[in-house]
Design an enzyme around this catalytic site. Sequence first.
Site, short mmCIF file in Angstrom:
data_model
loop_
_atom_site.label_atom_id
_atom_site.label_comp_id
_atom_site.label_asym_id
_atom_site.label_seq_id
_atom_site.Cartn_x
_atom_site.Cartn_y
_atom_site.Cartn_z
N HIS A 70 0.81 -1.22 0.00
CA HIS A 70 0.00 0.00 0.00
C HIS A 70 0.84 1.27 0.00
CE1 HIS A 70 -4.29 -1.37 0.62
NE2 HIS A 70 -3.61 -2.49 0.54
N SER A 80 4.40 7.46 3.24
CA SER A 80 3.23 8.36 3.26
C SER A 80 2.04 7.65 3.92
CB SER A 80 2.87 8.85 1.86
OG SER A 80 2.57 7.76 1.02
#
Length: 328
Positions: A70, A80
């Site tokens: 992811h 992030s």
Amino acid sequence: MANIHRLGPIFFIFLLLPLLLQISSVIGDLQLDYYKDSCPRAEEIIKEQVTELYKKHGNTAVSWIRNLFHDCMVQSCDASLLLETKYGVLSEQRSVRSFGMRNFKYVGTIKEALESECPLTVSCADIVALSARDGVVLLGGPEIAMKTGRKDSKESYVAEVEAFIPNHNDTMSLVLSQFQSVGVDTEGTVALFGAHSVGRTHCTILVNRLYPEVDPTLDPDYAEYLKRRCPSPDPDPKAVEYTRNDLETPMVLDNMYYKNLLRHKGLLSVDQQLASDPRTSPFVEKMAADNDYFHEQFSRALAVLSENNPVTGDKGEIRKDCRYVNRD
Ligand code: HEM
Ligand SMILES: *[C@@H]1O[C@H](CO)[C@@H](O)[C@H](O)[C@H]1NC(C)=O
């Protein structure tokens, strides 16, 4: 005389070459053992922490693998994903695609161990990469040579998550093109799906294959089992109703996943499509028949994914706390 003058600039570049190469390794470029001088025990510390966590909560190792996927698919492997909602920016963890993701708090445990030995030196992005690598080994998967030197992003990309991470019922054409865009070929994509050999899937994701009618590509006995696990066609997303991704070897990263696909026991629609799509089915058959081949391809593809578009130099930073960008 005139000739030498014309060669001057070329000589100059030759003299500078070693310096330029050195600069490039300082400002960026991932390399093996990037922390060998700045924090020689970095990789060892991560492995120790990942191992300790695995002993206490086995599913942390599973989470580290999903985290890499992811994080790296969206923009780059830049941690992030780990940013929490703050300063008005929504966390990627709130995306519908992040449904079911867990154990984020234990990333903090790994980071704290690194901070106490080498403050502000090892990036959260490298923790994402290396924890996945070490998690793979603990789950019986292959050893993977993984480069380091990633920097952490200064922002979160929640608006882009849905464009980069496929949905569970997307078409194989879309899935293949999304992996291709980060440099993973079809064979590598089939291998990465083998991560669904571990972990769990919640009923909310599965019910559309069970109700109102059972998806005809699903083995009928398996569908009966899944209906017992997921008795309601409209489960509460907060309920902890789920099923193991692989009933036989649920905590081993092995080729049972591909054997299950050949028996029509793929959980997600995209899983099952791997076995029926002519572009992917030959690889499914090969991986089902040969665990070493699966492991080889999985290693190769995970390394490629982990090197997607790294943030380097001062475009990124080394976060102090993986959940927040640094504020001075
Ligand atoms: C088209 C591609 C993919 C889709 C649509 C997809 C979707 C999903 C979904 C819906 C779940 C279940 C979440 C839940 O109910 O808790 C899941 C679990 C998981 N996925 Fe994927 N996935 C994909 C590819 C991958 C890849 C490439 C990896 C890693 C290399 C990966 C690793 C995992 C892991 C480890 C779990 C188990 C998580 C847990 O038990 O906490 N997935 N995935
Ligand atoms: C895919 O699943 C989503 C829920 O995750 C659902 O809203 C959507 O209608 C499904 N699409 C198809 C084509 O079945």
